[in-house]
Design an enzyme around this catalytic site. Structure first.
Site, short mmCIF file in Angstrom:
data_model
loop_
_atom_site.label_atom_id
_atom_site.label_comp_id
_atom_site.label_asym_id
_atom_site.label_seq_id
_atom_site.Cartn_x
_atom_site.Cartn_y
_atom_site.Cartn_z
N LEU A 96 0.84 -1.20 0.00
CA LEU A 96 0.00 0.00 0.00
C LEU A 96 0.87 1.25 0.00
O LEU A 96 2.05 1.20 0.36
CB LEU A 96 -0.90 -0.04 1.24
CG LEU A 96 -1.82 -1.27 1.26
CD1 LEU A 96 -2.25 -1.61 2.68
CD2 LEU A 96 -3.02 -1.05 0.36
N PRO A 97 0.29 2.40 -0.36
CA PRO A 97 1.13 3.60 -0.50
C PRO A 97 1.83 4.03 0.79
O PRO A 97 3.04 4.22 0.80
CB PRO A 97 0.16 4.67 -0.98
CG PRO A 97 -0.95 3.91 -1.64
CD PRO A 97 -1.07 2.63 -0.88
N ASN A 101 -2.94 4.27 4.77
CA ASN A 101 -3.57 3.18 4.03
C ASN A 101 -3.39 1.86 4.76
O ASN A 101 -4.31 1.02 4.81
CB ASN A 101 -2.96 3.06 2.62
CG ASN A 101 -2.83 4.38 1.94
OD1 ASN A 101 -1.79 5.02 2.02
ND2 ASN A 101 -3.88 4.84 1.29
N THR A 127 6.19 0.73 2.21
CA THR A 127 7.16 1.51 2.99
C THR A 127 6.37 2.47 3.86
O THR A 127 5.69 3.36 3.35
CB THR A 127 8.10 2.31 2.07
OG1 THR A 127 8.73 1.40 1.17
CG2 THR A 127 9.16 3.03 2.89
N LYS A 202 14.96 0.22 5.26
CA LYS A 202 14.43 0.78 4.01
C LYS A 202 14.53 2.31 4.00
O LYS A 202 14.94 2.91 3.00
CB LYS A 202 12.97 0.34 3.85
CG LYS A 202 12.19 1.01 2.76
CD LYS A 202 12.67 0.65 1.37
CE LYS A 202 11.90 1.43 0.32
NZ LYS A 202 12.43 1.24 -1.02
N LYS A 277 7.67 11.11 0.76
CA LYS A 277 7.08 10.38 1.89
C LYS A 277 8.16 9.64 2.69
O LYS A 277 8.24 9.76 3.92
CB LYS A 277 6.05 9.38 1.35
CG LYS A 277 5.52 8.40 2.38
CD LYS A 277 4.98 7.14 1.72
CE LYS A 277 6.03 6.33 1.04
NZ LYS A 277 5.82 4.92 0.89
P1 NAD Z 1 0.64 2.47 -5.94
O1 NAD Z 1 0.01 3.74 -5.51
O2 NAD Z 1 0.88 2.23 -7.40
O3 NAD Z 1 -0.26 1.23 -5.42
C1 NAD Z 1 -0.88 1.18 -4.18
C2 NAD Z 1 -2.22 0.49 -4.33
O4 NAD Z 1 -2.82 0.41 -3.03
C3 NAD Z 1 -3.19 1.22 -5.25
O5 NAD Z 1 -3.67 0.35 -6.25
C4 NAD Z 1 -4.29 1.66 -4.31
O6 NAD Z 1 -5.58 1.70 -4.91
C5 NAD Z 1 -4.21 0.61 -3.23
N1 NAD Z 1 -4.82 1.06 -1.97
C6 NAD Z 1 -4.63 2.23 -1.32
N2 NAD Z 1 -5.38 2.27 -0.20
C7 NAD Z 1 -6.06 1.10 -0.16
C8 NAD Z 1 -7.01 0.56 0.74
N3 NAD Z 1 -7.40 1.24 1.83
N4 NAD Z 1 -7.52 -0.65 0.47
C9 NAD Z 1 -7.12 -1.36 -0.62
N5 NAD Z 1 -6.23 -0.89 -1.52
C10 NAD Z 1 -5.70 0.33 -1.27
O7 NAD Z 1 1.99 2.33 -5.12
P2 NAD Z 1 3.25 1.41 -5.48
O8 NAD Z 1 4.15 2.13 -6.41
O9 NAD Z 1 2.75 0.05 -5.83
O10 NAD Z 1 4.01 1.39 -4.06
C11 NAD Z 1 3.53 0.63 -2.97
C12 NAD Z 1 4.53 0.73 -1.83
O11 NAD Z 1 5.80 0.24 -2.26
C13 NAD Z 1 4.77 2.17 -1.34
O12 NAD Z 1 4.86 2.17 0.04
C14 NAD Z 1 6.09 2.55 -2.00
O13 NAD Z 1 6.81 3.52 -1.23
C15 NAD Z 1 6.81 1.21 -2.02
N6 NAD Z 1 7.80 1.09 -3.08
C16 NAD Z 1 7.52 1.49 -4.35
C17 NAD Z 1 8.50 1.36 -5.34
C18 NAD Z 1 8.23 1.83 -6.76
O14 NAD Z 1 9.17 1.87 -7.56
N7 NAD Z 1 6.99 2.15 -7.12
C19 NAD Z 1 9.75 0.80 -5.03
C20 NAD Z 1 9.99 0.35 -3.73
C21 NAD Z 1 9.00 0.51 -2.76
#
Ligand code: NAD
Length: 329
Positions: A96-97, A101, A127, A202, A277
């Site tokens: 999740l973001p 969340n 994260t 992290k 964040k």
């Molecule tokens: P994203 O925003 O693409 O995906 C998050 C998903 O969670 C979305 O589909 C959203 O609809 C869903 N969501 C949010 N609240 C919700 C709820 N209450 N119930 C159900 N679903 C819910 O984010 P991401 O890029 O997939 O990143 C996710 C995590 O991974 C973050 O914490 C980010 O910091 C970490 N991360 C991301 C990357 C990257 O390159 N994108 C790399 C390493 C770590």
């Protein structure tokens, strides 16, 4: 005991005169057990797909039905809420973001903990603030479940190729059970210590990444202003002591490297908002522990300013573009 029941099975094995109690890893048996997955965004979708590829049935949900389509087409069962997933799966991964969340998905009205089964293993790969990870672990324990934090390093590409690095915090006895699933999605799965320790690792990594990216961007910008060809400057940096991941694998200057967000108008990759964040968590952790992080704090302010200035949805390497725009003023 919960880990034992989930991850291994006692089998009586008769050999000549001895009856041996043999613990057989039941990866193949466990692979028949559904895994819950909540949060099907940029990272969650490819991660869950890799569980499917490894033979695990996946039961998933996301706040937005359209986010579920790709995984549903790949064979996952989609349910309406985290609580429904918790009714059906005794291993659940969340991606999740950010902290709010995660709090909602675990402790909200339709959250996991409303219906979680005793002994369930909950792995949060988002994260988030390590303080929140610890709170979720306490709440899960009250319901007889086990919570571990397992944030990842590596972007969408690494998630698709199952090459993520997982930094795992939680009860050590549960690590093997978590590892069984995480190795389907990552190349490195590292135990870091008690719950929250994965998040600690992290946010330290991402603080260094942010500082390194800003340093690379301003160095490249200065070199270009001094009349150096950017490709030549990158070549020199990468054979010299200034080399870092942002210079040699994820260069922020358009046109010097293929297959990175700077080659694609900073689309995809790791958004500036997510970096801001993570730097906020580093800032807060530094305040709690009275640790000086002058460069981390400055990096936080730079990424916050970028987000407010229209860069929120661009990859974090767009800090190069941000600095280019600043220089004319
Ligand atoms: P994203 O925003 O693409 O995906 C998050 C998903 O969670 C979305 O589909 C959203 O609809 C869903 N969501 C949010 N609240 C919700 C709820 N209450 N119930 C159900 N679903 C819910 O984010 P991401 O890029 O997939 O990143 C996710 C995590 O991974 C973050 O914490 C980010 O910091 C970490 N991360 C991301 C990357 C990257 O390159 N994108 C790399 C390493 C770590």
């Amino acid at each position: 005991m919960a880990a034992f029941l989930r991850g291994s099975r006692a089998v009586l094995h008769r050999s000549n005169r001895h009856v041996q109690l043999t613990l057989v890893s039941c990866r193949s048996m466990a692979s028949k057990t559904p895994v819950g997955f909540i949060g099907l965004g940029n990272m969650g979708t490819p991660m869950a797909k890799n569980l499917l590829k490894n033979g695990y049935p996946v039961i998933a949900t996301d706040a937005f039905p359209e986010s579920c389509k790709e995984l549903q087409d790949s064979g996952a069962q989609i349910l309406d809420s985290p609580a429904e997933v918790a009714e059906k799966a005794d291993r659940i991964i969340t991606m999740l973001p950010s902290s709010p969340n995660v709090i909602d998905v675990y402790t909200g009205a339709n959250g996991i903990l409303k219906k979680v089964k005793k002994g369930t293993l909950l792995i949060d790969s988002s994260t988030i603030d390590p303080v929140v990870s610890k709170e979720m672990a306490v709440a899960a324990e009250k319901m007889g479940a086990v919570f571990m934090d397992a944030p990842v390093s590596g972007g969408v590409g690494a998630a698709s190729l199952a090459k993520l690095t997982f930094m795992v915090g939680g009860v050590e006895e549960e690590f093997n059970a978590a590892q069984e699933l995480l190795t389907c999605m990552g190349a490195n799965v590292v135990y870091c210590g008690q719950v929250g320790a994965g998040q600690a690792a992290k946010i330290c990594n991402n603080m260094l990444l942010a500082i390194g990216m800003i340093g690379t961007a301003e160095t490249m910008n200065l070199g270009i202003r001094l009349g150096l060809d950017p490709k030549l400057l990158v070549k020199i940096l990468n054979m010299s002591s200034g080399r870092c991941w942002s210079s040699d694998s994820y260069n922020p200057v358009p046109g010097v490297m293929e297959g990175v967000p700077s080659a694609n108008n900073y689309q995809g990759g790791f958004g500036a908002t997510l970096m801001a964040k993570d730097l906020g968590f580093a800032q807060s952790a530094a305040t709690h522990t009275r640790t000086p992080i002058p460069l981390g704090s400055l990096a936080h302010q730079i990424f916050r300013t970028m987000c407010a200035g229209g860069y929120a949805n661009k990859d974090f390497s767009s800090v190069f573009q941000f600095l280019r725009e600043e220089e004319g003023q």
